[in-house]
Scaffold this active site. Structure first.
Site, mmCIF file in Angstrom:
data_model
loop_
_atom_site.group_PDB
_atom_site.id
_atom_site.type_symbol
_atom_site.label_atom_id
_atom_site.label_comp_id
_atom_site.label_asym_id
_atom_site.label_seq_id
_atom_site.Cartn_x
_atom_site.Cartn_y
_atom_site.Cartn_z
ATOM 1 N N HIS A 1 -3.944 7.406 2.701
ATOM 2 C CA HIS A 1 -4.274 6.062 2.200
ATOM 3 C C HIS A 1 -5.306 5.420 3.126
ATOM 4 C CE1 HIS A 1 -4.149 1.939 0.984
ATOM 5 N NE2 HIS A 1 -3.605 1.541 2.117
ATOM 6 N N ASN B 1 -9.826 -0.964 -0.419
ATOM 7 C CA ASN B 1 -8.389 -0.705 -0.356
ATOM 8 C C ASN B 1 -7.732 -1.340 -1.582
ATOM 9 O OD1 ASN B 1 -5.624 -0.848 0.147
ATOM 10 N ND2 ASN B 1 -5.837 -1.384 2.303
ATOM 11 N N PHE C 1 -9.776 -5.623 0.419
ATOM 12 C CA PHE C 1 -9.013 -5.301 -0.793
ATOM 13 C C PHE C 1 -9.863 -5.332 -2.064
ATOM 14 C CE2 PHE C 1 -5.509 -6.773 2.049
ATOM 15 C CZ PHE C 1 -4.861 -5.547 2.122
ATOM 16 N N CYS D 1 0.802 -1.228 0.000
ATOM 17 C CA CYS D 1 0.000 0.000 0.000
ATOM 18 C C CYS D 1 0.833 1.276 0.000
ATOM 19 C CB CYS D 1 -0.941 -0.008 1.191
ATOM 20 S SG CYS D 1 -2.093 -1.374 1.133
HETATM 21 C C1 LIG Z 1 -11.281 -4.512 10.340
HETATM 22 C C2 LIG Z 1 -12.057 -3.324 10.865
HETATM 23 C C3 LIG Z 1 -12.915 -2.742 9.722
HETATM 24 C C4 LIG Z 1 -12.993 -3.789 11.987
HETATM 25 O O1 LIG Z 1 -13.662 -2.696 12.555
HETATM 26 P P1 LIG Z 1 -13.610 -2.445 14.138
HETATM 27 O O2 LIG Z 1 -12.210 -2.613 14.631
HETATM 28 O O3 LIG Z 1 -14.287 -1.162 14.408
HETATM 29 O O4 LIG Z 1 -14.551 -3.606 14.658
HETATM 30 P P2 LIG Z 1 -14.336 -4.718 15.794
HETATM 31 O O5 LIG Z 1 -13.350 -4.306 16.822
HETATM 32 O O6 LIG Z 1 -15.707 -5.091 16.237
HETATM 33 O O7 LIG Z 1 -13.721 -5.929 14.979
HETATM 34 C C5 LIG Z 1 -14.518 -6.687 14.067
HETATM 35 C C6 LIG Z 1 -13.730 -7.927 13.748
HETATM 36 O O8 LIG Z 1 -12.582 -7.555 12.978
HETATM 37 C C7 LIG Z 1 -11.487 -8.323 13.468
HETATM 38 N N1 LIG Z 1 -10.232 -7.677 13.122
HETATM 39 C C8 LIG Z 1 -9.859 -6.401 13.340
HETATM 40 N N2 LIG Z 1 -8.597 -6.201 12.906
HETATM 41 C C9 LIG Z 1 -8.179 -7.369 12.383
HETATM 42 C C10 LIG Z 1 -6.974 -7.799 11.767
HETATM 43 N N3 LIG Z 1 -5.951 -6.973 11.565
HETATM 44 N N4 LIG Z 1 -6.900 -9.088 11.350
HETATM 45 C C11 LIG Z 1 -7.933 -9.923 11.505
HETATM 46 N N5 LIG Z 1 -9.112 -9.561 12.070
HETATM 47 C C12 LIG Z 1 -9.222 -8.317 12.510
HETATM 48 C C13 LIG Z 1 -11.738 -8.359 14.970
HETATM 49 O O9 LIG Z 1 -10.986 -9.382 15.572
HETATM 50 C C14 LIG Z 1 -13.224 -8.644 15.007
HETATM 51 O O10 LIG Z 1 -13.466 -10.031 14.862
HETATM 52 P P3 LIG Z 1 -14.603 -10.738 15.741
HETATM 53 O O11 LIG Z 1 -15.866 -10.019 15.400
HETATM 54 O O12 LIG Z 1 -14.571 -12.154 15.311
HETATM 55 O O13 LIG Z 1 -14.189 -10.528 17.174
HETATM 56 C C15 LIG Z 1 -11.130 -2.239 11.441
HETATM 57 O O14 LIG Z 1 -10.454 -2.764 12.580
HETATM 58 C C16 LIG Z 1 -10.092 -1.751 10.471
HETATM 59 O O15 LIG Z 1 -10.372 -0.948 9.572
HETATM 60 N N6 LIG Z 1 -8.849 -2.160 10.691
HETATM 61 C C17 LIG Z 1 -7.706 -1.711 9.892
HETATM 62 C C18 LIG Z 1 -7.398 -2.708 8.862
HETATM 63 C C19 LIG Z 1 -5.991 -2.596 8.409
HETATM 64 O O16 LIG Z 1 -5.025 -2.769 9.175
HETATM 65 N N7 LIG Z 1 -5.773 -2.252 7.141
HETATM 66 C C20 LIG Z 1 -4.458 -2.096 6.572
HETATM 67 C C21 LIG Z 1 -4.354 -3.053 5.440
HETATM 68 S S1 LIG Z 1 -2.719 -3.143 4.927
HETATM 69 C C22 LIG Z 1 -2.451 -1.794 3.984
HETATM 70 O O17 LIG Z 1 -3.332 -0.983 3.751
HETATM 71 C C23 LIG Z 1 -1.059 -1.674 3.506
HETATM 72 C C24 LIG Z 1 -0.551 -2.832 2.673
HETATM 73 O O18 LIG Z 1 -1.256 -3.814 2.394
HETATM 74 O O19 LIG Z 1 0.605 -2.741 2.235
#
Ligand SMILES: CC(C)(COP(=O)(O)OP(=O)(O)OC[C@H]1O[C@@H](n2cnc3c(N)ncnc32)[C@H](O)[C@@H]1OP(=O)(O)O)[C@@H](O)C(=O)NCCC(=O)NCCSC(=O)CC(=O)O
Length: 412
Positions: free
Chosen positions: A323, A356, A233, A182
């Site tokens: 981003h 994303n 994604f 990303c």
């Molecule tokens: C995933 C989310 C939409 C979930 O929303 P909330 O956190 O508000 O909700 P919540 O706390 O109730 O969590 C809902 C469920 O998501 C799960 N969850 C949260 N983060 C997680 C992760 N990193 N891996 C796996 N599961 C995950 C929780 O365990 C939960 O599961 P359960 O319900 O079973 O308990 C958010 O956390 C989010 O936007 N996270 C950021 C994602 C991220 O890191 N993106 C970057 C991608 S990499 C990038 O962009 C760069 C690249 O690729 O190079």
């Protein structure tokens, strides 16, 4: 030479957007983006998928309906993702022709590379052709090409194919960035800035193209990363032309890149990772990523503005192109910087409409931002900010920071 200018920013897929059950349109660009695959989706589910549809679709096409816990998890993540729809190249037809893609343990890399090697540059060519047309000069005036993708596994690479598709000059100087994830878009723009500032008359085409096919497989217990990725994604390509000293009146500067830096957050090399294996690309995304970024972005911003002699900048007086890696990342950044509602609207809009798209996403955000800045400047009461920030994140954890200046918001 004067400060580097992003002369043109353009994305692809926006014009492909349509209702899932919308009318067939033979002229629709969607028919072209996978060139060789003529039966390209009109109203087929793999084309445009909303979060409500995706868990049913994904568990059905991977024959995993029995994994109800994982389906529940994907549904919960989709519901909180802030994503309304995404575009995905791998549809049911392609999956039926490549059933091994469903199982990460089967050796399917050859077939994935074969498909991606054609589709990734073709998608990039759609975006780049539009950028060149808007730029207003011939494609042969491009002197440098920087291409970023996480789907590359072959040489000559997608940059070589893109140069052919666009009819670039044989002397164009090509660079491919692979697996930057990303932050590929941010890294490419910074490299383009360096090239443009150090080579008189250079015009650098930046192209990012990502398709998730390389990393698609069925759900598995103990692999929450895959479930997260399935929710986040999407596919897309974006293109930007960068140069210094714009030729008036043909070249119309959109953003000046005033300062750019890269920062690596110590002890986070395991927080975001990607690896190509025999069954496709696997990735890990720690649930700490939003917090880690939240703790580090302000320092990057203070340093960047400090380098320009600007201290105590008011973050709310800037425009923002962040981003949108995930909804929680935007929430954390908004919180730590004390940003007003709507400051990250361009990022949230792109996340909502496209998901994303890895390195491509920040180009879509810039494109959305220029539209919004143009609208604000054209409204009498509106005072569009002149200065702003672009930030992109990826494995490392790497933070790309760029201070931007919008010299002529009107009519963008
Ligand atoms: C995933 C989310 C939409 C979930 O929303 P909330 O956190 O508000 O909700 P919540 O706390 O109730 O969590 C809902 C469920 O998501 C799960 N969850 C949260 N983060 C997680 C992760 N990193 N891996 C796996 N599961 C995950 C929780 O365990 C939960 O599961 P359960 O319900 O079973 O308990 C958010 O956390 C989010 O936007 N996270 C950021 C994602 C991220 O890191 N993106 C970057 C991608 S990499 C990038 O962009 C760069 C690249 O690729 O190079």
């Amino acid at each position: 030479m004067s400060g580097t200018t992003v002369i043109c920013v353009l994305d692809e897929l926006r014009r492909r957007q349509r209702s899932r059950h919308g009318p067939r349109d033979e002229a629709c660009p969607a028919r072209r983006w996978a060139g060789s695959r003529a039966r390209h989706r009109h109203g087929e589910p793999a084309d445009v998928l909303g979060p409500g549809q995706y868990p049913d679709y994904y568990f059905r096409v991977t024959n995993s309906e029995h994994l109800t816990d994982l389906k529940g998890k994907l549904t919960r993540i989709c519901n909180k993702s802030g994503i309304k729809q995404r575009f995905i190249h791998l549809d049911e037809e392609l999956l039926a022709a490549n059933p091994d893609f469903k199982d990460r343990t089967l050796p399917s890399l050859d077939a994935r590379v074969e498909i991606a090697s054609a589709a990734v540059p073709e998608l990039a060519a759609s975006a780049a052709a539009k950028a060149i047309a808007e730029w207003g000069r011939p494609a042969t005036d491009i002197t440098h090409l920087i291409f970023s993708t996480y789907s590359g596994a072959r040489a000559p690479s997608a940059d070589r194919r893109l140069a052919s598709l666009l009819g670039l000059s044989p002397t164009v100087s090509r660079t491919i960035l692979n697996l930057h994830g990303c932050y590929g878009g941010g890294r490419s723009l910074q490299l383009a800035k360096e090239l443009a500032e150090n080579n008189r008359g250079a015009r650098v085409l930046v192209a990012c193209s990502e398709i998730t096919l390389i990393a698609f497989y069925g759900p598995e217990g103990g692999c929450p990363d895959n479930i997260l990725g399935q929710a986040l994604f999407g596919d897309g390509a974006g293109a930007v032309i960068v140069g210094a000293d714009p030729v008036s009146p043909v070249e119309r500067p959109l953003f000046e890149m005033a300062f750019a830096s890269q920062t690596t957050i110590p002890e986070t090399e395991d927080a975001i990772s990607m690896q190509i294996n025999k069954g496709g690309m696997e990735y890990h995304i720690s649930n700490q990523v939003p917090r880690l970024l939240g703790c580090n972005v302000e320092r990057c911003l203070v340093d960047a503005f400090g380098a320009l002699g600007i201290h105590n900048a008011n973050w709310n007086n800037l425009f923002w192109a962040i981003h949108p890696g995930g909804r929680a990342i935007l929430d954390h950044i908004e919180g730590v910087l004390g940003l007003d509602d709507g400051k990250l609207a361009a990022s949230r809009h792109v996340l909502s409409e496209f998901g994303n798209m890895s390195g491509t996403t920040v180009i879509f955000v810039l494109d959305e931002l220029r539209r919004r800045l143009g609208q604000a400047a054209n409204q009498e009461e509106g005072q569009a900010p002149e200065w702003g920030v672009m930030m992109a994140f990826g494995p490392g954890i790497t933070i790309e920071t760029m201070v931007l200046h919008a010299p002529a918001a009107e009519g963008n």
